[in-house]
Scaffold this motif. Structure first.
Motif, PDB file in Angstrom:
ATOM      1  N   ARG A  89      17.805  26.732  17.409  1.00 53.78           N
ATOM      2  CA  ARG A  89      17.129  26.699  16.940  1.00 53.78           C
ATOM      3  C   ARG A  89      15.374  26.634  16.162  1.00 53.78           C
ATOM      4  N   THR A  90      15.879  27.503  16.004  1.00 56.04           N
ATOM      5  CA  THR A  90      14.840  27.573  14.539  1.00 56.04           C
ATOM      6  C   THR A  90      15.227  26.898  13.051  1.00 56.04           C
ATOM      7  N   GLN A  91      16.170  26.487  13.025  1.00 58.68           N
ATOM      8  CA  GLN A  91      17.409  26.163  12.072  1.00 58.68           C
ATOM      9  C   GLN A  91      17.163  24.008  12.305  1.00 58.68           C
ATOM     10  N   THR A  92      17.083  24.058  13.937  1.00 55.57           N
ATOM     11  CA  THR A  92      17.117  22.440  13.701  1.00 55.57           C
ATOM     12  C   THR A  92      15.480  21.971  13.911  1.00 55.57           C
ATOM     13  N   GLY A  93      14.742  22.844  14.456  1.00 56.08           N
ATOM     14  CA  GLY A  93      13.185  22.305  14.443  1.00 56.08           C
ATOM     15  C   GLY A  93      12.883  22.392  12.056  1.00 56.08           C
ATOM     16  N   GLN A  94      13.567  23.353  11.564  1.00 51.63           N
ATOM     17  CA  GLN A  94      13.344  23.732  10.203  1.00 51.63           C
ATOM     18  C   GLN A  94      13.536  21.917   9.741  1.00 51.63           C
ATOM     19  N   TYR A  95      15.728  21.850  10.055  1.00 52.95           N
ATOM     20  CA  TYR A  95      15.875  20.635   9.549  1.00 52.95           C
ATOM     21  C   TYR A  95      14.899  19.271  10.068  1.00 52.95           C
TER      22      TYR A  95
END
Length: 329
Positions: free
Chosen positions: A169-175
């Motif tokens: 979820r951290t990666q999707t938020g950053q994306y």
């Protein structure tokens, strides 16, 4: 911009055989960061795969802003230039489980009506870790701990696919930040009356701080390992059940089927339990629980004439020599 995330998802889809070229894909979009990240990735990959993509949104009518949420997703679909489908609940949905079942039913109907072959969801490695913890605390076995799989059939024609299970979820938020995607913040995700929210906001951060910063990815990896083991055990249990089971063909007989105890006795307990569960799934109106399974497993080595009390649906099991008879009450 082609990012490392694009490369990873492209490789995951290809190596795992999740999707094929030129398919029609229906993406489930809530408006949150995971589903928006997924949609943008799929659209960016679209030229390489030749997909036809549409968006489906389900309005549960749980929140005062649910209609505005749906309108926001519809606006995004217009900006992307892809078809949008909305389904609104006509009656109150009493729980998360009921809501999930309703979503899959209505999305399957949309997919069938509009010739989509797959429904794509934005479940992530974070969801996988949270589901493992949630089901572990509920007492689930290996099947529940690996519940979020890469793909599964919803019916004979529609496949559910989850391409983001290695993305956090951290990666999707950053994306979403990097590509300035307009995320809709769902207030129910902050409500701590829901067990999953407490796991997400309190338990997982506590485990990361006090025990292991990589607990999220480690739990997701454990679910991945369990998935392969569950698939193998289910196949082996099915072969055992087929050897031991004789289904009654006489319509006027009270006996539904019988099981050869000698064949079952040679198998490890893990396979006995799985084979018995497969049998009970045929004769019970709902999924068997641990107690139901253990009650029938106990008859594999029980004395002659032993029997169970009736299972839900009215079937009871009786030992007669080398056989377990499952009979209508």
């Amino acid at each position: 911009m082609w990012t490392s995330l694009h490369v990873n998802i492209h490789r995951t889809i290809r190596l795992r055989g999740l999707l094929e070229r030129n398919q029609r894909l229906l993406i489930a979009v809530s408006g949150g960061q995971d589903s928006l990240c997924l949609t943008q990735l799929m659209l960016d990959l679209q030229p390489k795969w030749g997909w036809s993509v549409g968006i489906a949104h389900c309005d549960h009518c749980w929140r005062e802003d649910s209609q505005a949420n749906a309108q926001h997703v519809e606006k995004l679909s217009r900006q992307w230039g892809i078809p949008f489908y909305l389904e609104t609940a006509s009656q109150p949905l009493t729980s998360e489980a009921v809501a999930r079942e309703w979503r899959y039913q209505v999305m399957s109907a949309i997919a069938l009506k509009n010739n989509y072959q797959c429904i794509i969801t934005g479940h992530t490695a974070t969801d996988r870790a949270e589901t493992l913890v949630y089901n572990l605390m509920r007492g689930s076995g290996a099947d529940g701990l690996q519940a979020l799989t890469w793909q599964r059939p919803l019916n004979d024609e529609i496949m559910l696919v989850r391409p983001l299970l290695e993305v956090t979820r951290t990666q999707t938020g950053q994306y979403c930040q990097d590509f300035q995607l307009q995320v809709w913040l769902d207030s129910t995700n902050q409500d701590l009356k829901y067990a999953r929210n407490r796991i997400r906001q309190e338990l997982i951060p506590y485990l990361q701080e006090k025990f292991n910063p990589k607990v999220e990815s480690n739990l997701a990896r454990t679910a991945e390992l369990l998935q392969a083991e569950v698939e193998y055990l289910e196949q082996a249990a099915g072969e055992l059940r087929e050897k031991a089971e004789i289904i009654n063909q006489e319509d006027n007989s009270l006996t539904l089927l019988r099981l050869n105890r000698k064949i079952l006795q040679k198998a490890p307990l893990a396979l006995q339990r799985r084979a018995i569960r497969q049998v009970l799934q045929k004769i019970m109106p709902n999924a068997p629980n641990f107690e139901h399974i253990e009650k029938l497993v106990a008859l594999i080595n029980a004395p002659n004439r032993s029997q169970t009390d009736p299972f839900p649906g009215g079937t009871l099991a009786v030992v007669e020599s080398e056989w377990i008879y499952l009979k209508k009450r």
